[in-house]
Design an enzyme around this catalytic site. Structure first.
Site, mmCIF file in Angstrom:
data_model
loop_
_atom_site.group_PDB
_atom_site.id
_atom_site.type_symbol
_atom_site.label_atom_id
_atom_site.label_comp_id
_atom_site.label_asym_id
_atom_site.label_seq_id
_atom_site.Cartn_x
_atom_site.Cartn_y
_atom_site.Cartn_z
ATOM 1 N N HIS A 43 62.387 83.442 55.295
ATOM 2 C CA HIS A 43 61.974 84.138 54.074
ATOM 3 C C HIS A 43 62.993 85.240 53.796
ATOM 4 C CE1 HIS A 43 58.393 85.806 51.568
ATOM 5 N NE2 HIS A 43 59.537 86.263 51.079
ATOM 6 N N GLU A 70 61.259 80.211 51.906
ATOM 7 C CA GLU A 70 60.225 80.790 51.066
ATOM 8 C C GLU A 70 60.688 82.128 50.511
ATOM 9 O OE1 GLU A 70 56.903 80.966 53.819
ATOM 10 O OE2 GLU A 70 57.387 83.025 54.380
ATOM 11 N N HIS A 190 50.160 82.869 57.406
ATOM 12 C CA HIS A 190 50.025 84.323 57.412
ATOM 13 C C HIS A 190 48.934 84.748 58.395
ATOM 14 C CE1 HIS A 190 51.506 88.064 55.563
ATOM 15 N NE2 HIS A 190 50.358 88.549 55.999
#
Length: 237
Positions: A43, A70, A190
């Site tokens: 990310h 991401e 997450h």
């Protein structure tokens, strides 16, 4: 079996804390695959405080499983993804100064924007996924954008799991059922950990992939990376 994609942002954070190349991000990613990991996630953020844009280019050359990038689809991110051509891109609406991702997309409000970005990525042959809260309306909105998958934002599940896991997982089951009904693939991520991953994976119908980084790396400090990767794989069976 649900696939395990390991987010290596925290390895880059540790490397950047001292400069140099220790730990070696590319070696760690290769080791994760060797230990059984089925994907690598990164990310990159605009300030490159952990994963650098060059890291994504370098990882593309050595990742042999599935590579997932991401991030918030600003112009620089879009250009990077179209250059690197990962297997999957996950769109996350995080602000530039966010410590970590903290909300899913409002797929209804941002339908036009998401549709345009997703079309660019799909035209390049990249599978797309949208980060969403466990809300059936947001799943329906995601379907309208043309995305291949959603990624369920699981912080509320992780927070509620210790006190009432059935209540914590219910909205995720509902969202997953809606995604299955609409023929959208389901990812999740997450704050998933060794403590809560098994219950989640066993109760979410059609769960294709989980992306886990912070907890997995922290657990590896005590238990070892090879061991922890395989502990996750066993819990996902």
């Amino acid at each position: 079996m649900t696939k395990l994609s390991v987010n290596v942002n925290k390895i880059a954070t540790l490397r950047n804390a001292r400069g140099g190349n220790v730990p070696d991000l590319l070696k760690v990613a290769a080791d994760i695959e060797r230990f059984g990991g089925q994907g690598i996630t990164v990310h990159p953020r605009p300030d490159e405080r952990h994963i650098r844009y060059q890291d994504t280019r370098d990882l593309k050359k050595i990742v042999t499983t599935e590579f997932n990038i991401e991030g918030n689809p600003n112009p620089k991110f879009i250009d990077l993804v179209l250059e690197v051509l990962p297997d999957q891109v996950t769109l996350v609406p995080d602000a530039e100064d966010a410590i970590t991702s903290n909300a899913g997309w409002d797929t209804i409000k941002h339908k036009d924007f998401l549709t345009e970005v997703i079309r660019k990525f799909k035209d390049a042959g990249i599978r797309t996924s949208i980060f969403v809260d466990p809300d059936t309306k947001m799943v329906e909105g995601a379907k309208a954008t043309g995305t291949d998958r959603i990624e369920l934002y699981t912080e509320s599940y992780a927070t509620g799991y210790p006190s009432d896991k059935k209540s914590a997982i219910k909205p995720f089951i509902d969202a997953a059922k809606k995604a299955n009904e609409l023929n959208i693939g389901i990812n999740a991520g997450h704050d998933l950990s060794l403590d809560n991953i098994h219950y989640f994976s066993q109760n979410i119908p059609g769960l294709l992939e989980v992306s886990i980084g912070h907890a997995l790396i922290c657990e590896s400090i005590y238990l070892g990376l090879d061991n922890v990767v395989n502990m996750y794989l066993n819990k996902l069976k």
